[in-house]
Scaffold this motif. Structure first.
Motif, short mmCIF file in Angstrom:
data_model
loop_
_atom_site.label_atom_id
_atom_site.label_comp_id
_atom_site.label_asym_id
_atom_site.label_seq_id
_atom_site.Cartn_x
_atom_site.Cartn_y
_atom_site.Cartn_z
N LEU A 164 0.82 -1.21 0.00
CA LEU A 164 0.00 0.00 0.00
C LEU A 164 0.86 1.26 0.00
CD1 LEU A 164 -2.86 -0.90 2.54
CD2 LEU A 164 -2.95 -0.95 0.03
N ALA A 165 2.07 1.19 0.53
CA ALA A 165 2.96 2.35 0.52
C ALA A 165 3.34 2.73 -0.91
CB ALA A 165 4.22 2.06 1.34
N ASP A 166 3.65 1.74 -1.75
CA ASP A 166 3.95 2.01 -3.15
C ASP A 166 2.73 2.57 -3.86
OD1 ASP A 166 6.76 0.64 -3.57
OD2 ASP A 166 5.56 -0.77 -2.40
N ILE A 167 1.56 2.03 -3.54
CA ILE A 167 0.33 2.49 -4.17
C ILE A 167 0.05 3.94 -3.80
CG2 ILE A 167 -2.19 2.22 -4.07
CD1 ILE A 167 -1.68 -0.83 -4.10
N ALA A 168 0.25 4.28 -2.53
CA ALA A 168 0.01 5.67 -2.09
C ALA A 168 0.95 6.62 -2.82
CB ALA A 168 0.20 5.78 -0.59
N ALA A 169 2.24 6.29 -2.86
CA ALA A 169 3.21 7.16 -3.52
C ALA A 169 2.91 7.29 -5.00
CB ALA A 169 4.62 6.62 -3.30
N ALA A 170 2.64 6.16 -5.66
CA ALA A 170 2.39 6.19 -7.10
C ALA A 170 1.12 6.97 -7.44
CB ALA A 170 2.29 4.76 -7.63
N ALA A 171 0.11 6.88 -6.60
CA ALA A 171 -1.13 7.61 -6.85
C ALA A 171 -0.88 9.12 -6.81
CB ALA A 171 -2.19 7.21 -5.83
N VAL A 197 6.04 0.25 -11.57
CA VAL A 197 4.66 0.41 -11.10
C VAL A 197 3.71 0.63 -12.28
CG1 VAL A 197 3.11 1.82 -9.72
CG2 VAL A 197 5.37 1.25 -8.84
N LYS A 198 4.12 1.48 -13.23
CA LYS A 198 3.28 1.78 -14.39
C LYS A 198 2.98 0.53 -15.22
CE LYS A 198 3.86 5.53 -16.91
NZ LYS A 198 4.49 6.60 -17.71
N CYS A 199 3.87 -0.44 -15.18
CA CYS A 199 3.69 -1.65 -15.99
C CYS A 199 2.71 -2.64 -15.37
CB CYS A 199 5.04 -2.33 -16.22
SG CYS A 199 6.13 -1.41 -17.34
N ARG A 200 2.30 -2.41 -14.14
CA ARG A 200 1.38 -3.33 -13.50
C ARG A 200 0.00 -3.22 -14.17
NH1 ARG A 200 3.53 -5.32 -8.72
NH2 ARG A 200 1.48 -6.05 -8.03
N PRO A 201 -0.69 -4.34 -14.42
CA PRO A 201 -2.01 -4.29 -15.06
C PRO A 201 -3.00 -3.38 -14.35
CG PRO A 201 -1.20 -6.54 -15.03
CD PRO A 201 -0.24 -5.74 -14.22
N ALA A 202 -2.91 -3.30 -13.02
CA ALA A 202 -3.85 -2.47 -12.27
C ALA A 202 -3.70 -0.99 -12.57
CB ALA A 202 -3.69 -2.73 -10.77
N PHE A 203 -2.58 -0.61 -13.18
CA PHE A 203 -2.32 0.81 -13.45
C PHE A 203 -2.91 1.28 -14.78
CE2 PHE A 203 0.27 4.66 -12.83
CZ PHE A 203 0.33 4.69 -11.45
N ARG A 204 -3.44 0.35 -15.56
CA ARG A 204 -3.88 0.71 -16.92
C ARG A 204 -4.99 1.75 -16.92
NH1 ARG A 204 -3.92 -5.58 -18.85
NH2 ARG A 204 -1.65 -5.81 -19.10
N SER A 205 -5.97 1.58 -16.04
CA SER A 205 -7.09 2.53 -16.04
C SER A 205 -6.63 3.93 -15.63
CB SER A 205 -8.21 2.05 -15.12
OG SER A 205 -7.81 2.11 -13.75
N ILE A 206 -5.61 3.99 -14.75
CA ILE A 206 -5.06 5.27 -14.34
C ILE A 206 -4.44 5.99 -15.54
CG2 ILE A 206 -3.27 6.38 -12.93
CD1 ILE A 206 -5.57 5.33 -11.25
N LEU A 207 -3.72 5.24 -16.37
CA LEU A 207 -3.04 5.83 -17.52
C LEU A 207 -4.01 6.21 -18.63
CD1 LEU A 207 0.10 3.53 -17.70
CD2 LEU A 207 -0.13 5.76 -16.59
N ASP A 208 -5.24 5.71 -18.57
CA ASP A 208 -6.26 6.05 -19.57
C ASP A 208 -7.05 7.30 -19.19
OD1 ASP A 208 -5.62 3.93 -21.23
OD2 ASP A 208 -7.11 2.58 -20.34
N ASP A 209 -6.84 7.82 -18.00
CA ASP A 209 -7.60 8.99 -17.55
C ASP A 209 -7.36 10.19 -18.46
OD1 ASP A 209 -8.89 7.80 -15.43
OD2 ASP A 209 -7.41 8.43 -13.93
N LYS A 210 -8.43 10.90 -18.73
CA LYS A 210 -8.35 12.16 -19.47
C LYS A 210 -9.29 13.16 -18.78
CE LYS A 210 -5.79 10.77 -23.03
NZ LYS A 210 -5.58 9.39 -22.57
N LEU A 211 -8.79 14.35 -18.55
CA LEU A 211 -9.59 15.40 -17.93
C LEU A 211 -9.92 16.45 -18.98
CD1 LEU A 211 -10.62 15.96 -15.02
CD2 LEU A 211 -8.73 17.56 -14.80
N PRO A 212 -11.19 16.73 -19.23
CA PRO A 212 -11.56 17.72 -20.25
C PRO A 212 -10.87 19.07 -20.00
CG PRO A 212 -13.51 16.54 -19.51
CD PRO A 212 -12.39 16.13 -18.59
#
Length: 225
Positions: A164-171, A197-212
């Motif tokens: 969870l520490a890696d997840i917090a920092a990466a977020a 961290v970016k290569c983990r499958p769980a990170f894919r949706s994060i990398l797809d984010d787009k803010l108008p």
């Protein structure tokens, strides 16, 4: 059966999304803007903060609010894969680092950079303050130095495992990376850790984010940046 109320570039919401995806928990992501003070969010959390997890699995409705409560709840209800180390001292270190990023990093970096470059444009509060930007960038460098120091002796921030520490920092860093604010090339150990961290499958949706209206940096979704 599970709904996560979140805002895409909220680092606390991103932690919940990452944990849900690491544990392969099916859920519906519902985007809400805390600044619009939506009644739906108010009914769930009087503080109007994201994330909020509504879990109706098993026929009982449970509403879990705020990031630490959500992550601990997911860790207890879906213990595999485990995102906390095995021993008490190791778990304490992981929790300490989570608190470091959610309080100290957020107060010293996000309160300047995310506020000026993200929250102000979204809320129509005017142009970024150059002095605040300089202070935020200076604080960020100090935190990157600290992360690099941790990684001198560890594969992950809290030890040899991804926690969870890696997840917090990466977020937190991923939101700044969206805005192109992380000087990765000046902190190679941190860059290599974040690449993993970016290569983990769980990170894919994060990398797809787009803010108008606010485009991500050119390298944001690049796994080999």
């Amino acid at each position: 059966m599970r709904v996560l109320y979140h805002w895409p570039l909220d680092p606390f919401s991103r932690q919940a999304r990452l944990v849900l995806d690491e544990k392969s928990i099916r859920y519906k992501a519902k985007t809400v803007s805390p600044w619009d003070r939506p009644d739906e969010l108010l009914a769930l959390n009087p503080a109007r903060l994201t994330p909020v997890l509504v879990d109706e699995a098993g026929g009982t409705k449970r509403v879990v609010i705020e990031v630490r409560a959500v992550l601990e709840y997911l860790e207890e209800t879906t213990p595999t894969p485990c995102l906390l180390p095995g021993g008490p001292a190791e778990r304490a270190e992981a929790r300490r680092l989570c608190d470091w990023f959610d309080r100290k990093f957020d107060g010293e970096v996000n309160a300047y950079l995310l506020h000026e470059k993200l929250e102000k444009p979204v809320q129509g509060l005017g142009a970024p303050d150059p002095q605040a930007m300089r202070e935020g960038r200076e604080h960020l460098r100090g935190h990157l130095e600290h992360i690099a120091w941790l990684l001198e002796a560890r594969d992950g921030l809290a030890g040899p495992r991804y926690t969870l520490a890696d997840i917090a920092a990466a977020a937190h860093l991923s939101c700044l990376d969206y805005l192109g604010e992380v000087p990765w090339n000046e902190f190679e150990p941190v860059k290599h850790w974040y690449q993993r961290v970016k290569c983990r499958p769980a990170f894919r949706s994060i990398l797809d984010d787009k803010l108008p209206g606010i485009s991500p940096s050119r390298h944001y979704a690049d796994l080999d940046f």
